[in-house]
Write a protein that holds these residues in place. Sequence first.
Motif, PDB file in Angstrom:
ATOM      1  N   ARG A 240      -5.984   4.099   6.153  1.00 50.55           N
ATOM      2  CA  ARG A 240      -4.851   3.202   6.370  1.00 50.55           C
ATOM      3  C   ARG A 240      -5.112   2.301   7.588  1.00 50.55           C
TER       4      ARG A 240
ATOM      5  N   GLU B 179      -4.741  -5.079  -2.153  1.00 49.51           N
ATOM      6  CA  GLU B 179      -5.627  -6.119  -1.613  1.00 49.51           C
ATOM      7  C   GLU B 179      -6.172  -7.001  -2.732  1.00 49.51           C
TER       8      GLU B 179
ATOM      9  N   THR C 120       0.843  -1.201   0.000  1.00 51.03           N
ATOM     10  CA  THR C 120       0.000   0.000   0.000  1.00 51.03           C
ATOM     11  C   THR C 120       0.878   1.250   0.000  1.00 51.03           C
TER      12      THR C 120
HETATM   13  N1  ASP Z   1      -3.295  -2.250   3.155  1.00 49.53           N
HETATM   14  C1  ASP Z   1      -3.889  -1.185   3.921  1.00 49.53           C
HETATM   15  C2  ASP Z   1      -2.810  -0.349   4.593  1.00 49.53           C
HETATM   16  O1  ASP Z   1      -1.635  -0.640   4.460  1.00 49.53           O
HETATM   17  C3  ASP Z   1      -4.908  -1.669   4.898  1.00 49.53           C
HETATM   18  C4  ASP Z   1      -4.382  -2.561   6.007  1.00 49.53           C
HETATM   19  O2  ASP Z   1      -3.269  -3.075   5.934  1.00 49.53           O
HETATM   20  O3  ASP Z   1      -5.135  -2.770   6.978  1.00 49.53           O
HETATM   21  O4  ASP Z   1      -3.137   0.614   5.220  1.00 49.53           O
END
Ligand code: ASP
Length: 446
Positions: free
Chosen positions: A195, A119, A41
Amino acid sequence: MLVLKFGGTSVGSVENIEKVKTIVDDNAPKIVVLSAMSGSTNNLVAIAEAILHNQTEAALKLIAQLKEKNKQTAYHLIQNSSVLQEVVNYINQIDNTLLSFTHNNSIPNFQNTVLAQGELFSTFLVNAYLNEQGIASSIIPALDFMRVDKEGEPDLFYIQQNIKRLLSQQKDTQIFITQGFISLDARGEVTNLQRGGSDYTATIIGAAIKAEEVQIWTDIDGFHNNDPRFVENTYSIPQLSFDEAAELAYFGAKILHPQTVLPVRALDIPVRLKNTMQPEAEGTLISNEISSEGIKAIAAKDGITVIKIKSERMLLAHGFLKRVFEIFEKYQTAIDMVTTSEIAVSLTIDNTQFLDEIVAELEKFSAVTVEDKMSIVCLAGNNIVNHPETSKLFQILNDVSIRMIAYGGSNNNISLLINTQDKPNTLQQLNHYIFKTQVASVAPSV
Ligand code: ASP
Ligand code: ADP
Ligand code: MG
């Protein structure tokens, strides 16, 4: 039915994905919520930023790096060549989507579509791997049932109807895999739950299907009594009440997204925190049960701004605080802490979007000073205000300058406002006074 959520580290390497397989493969019906692989992310945020600022070369480089990382994981995880080909095709599809935005970044909301790819990939990969290993799992796409309303709140009725429809279409499937974090908004566009939002996805789904339990599988053996990134010798707490967990998550405990507990609290659905790398460890159970009294854990939230409003004429006049609060209400800005003296009121906010407008209105009838780079340290537990041990915390006044204290606002929380640069020291000293462990810095700077 259970809901199991696996975080970024849990799906972040071939070795850990194999551990996830062992945990989910037990013949019990479940919905498995996955985060993006750790780092993905952040990579996607950087890609979206580069595209937005027309830094095409940088964007192309980052997109190529992400494609390579995804391919390497697939090559190491999947043996069967036709399954591998399917995964590689999917990686190419993601690549094309990202590349298309480098040609045209005027598509509204393209950033959220970019962020969703993390995701989308992890779920495709893990599902393909489980199938290859002979485990009958299938994907229920989050964008087919997860929706938030105009206020950004989960649209539970819509979610419930759609998830039930999707589950009933595959009566023989035991393991349903879905994406954490991503959602549709009220207009049907791709958005996300902020996040760390996969935890929130898991409890929203837990509430929608009235799950027996929601399990959050992560890289640590449960909720610790203090932030392990700044303090040594922290320990896992076996039991937390919903209120304690909600308070700590809201005030910065990274292990849980701030809103995680909200969907399941009223339905009394327990949340269990477990370590993917150490499944035998007990972890933490969050439930309605209140287990003990006194300070149980400490967390800290950064990015706080304090506003001091001074008015010699007005403060004791009735209606003054109403006038102040109405301004914050008008700009939909939540206040976390408030203290008052005879001639001044200080309060803290974490959303500074309308700070200039708020200050301009306050200045019409008072003198205003603003300071940023502050943190709120939250001490949570049951009945802490009356507990004999609680007074120990005030020894901290010898060590750091405390800017504000909120004591007695609730029986379960005490908040301290400090400069963010004092956070590591404050957390370590509080640990020393309250939990009697040695003061030892593991992270010298914030
Ligand atoms: N992939 C997203 C993030 O890094 C959501 C998560 O990890 O919960 O914020
Ligand atoms: P995931 O990717 O699985 O969602 P996160 O990184 O979001 O994992 O959350 C787990 C991390 O939260 C831990 O590795 C730890 O460094 C951090 N953390 C901060 N405060 C706490 C706490 N009170 N208890 C446990 N972990 C905490
Ligand atoms: Mg997380």
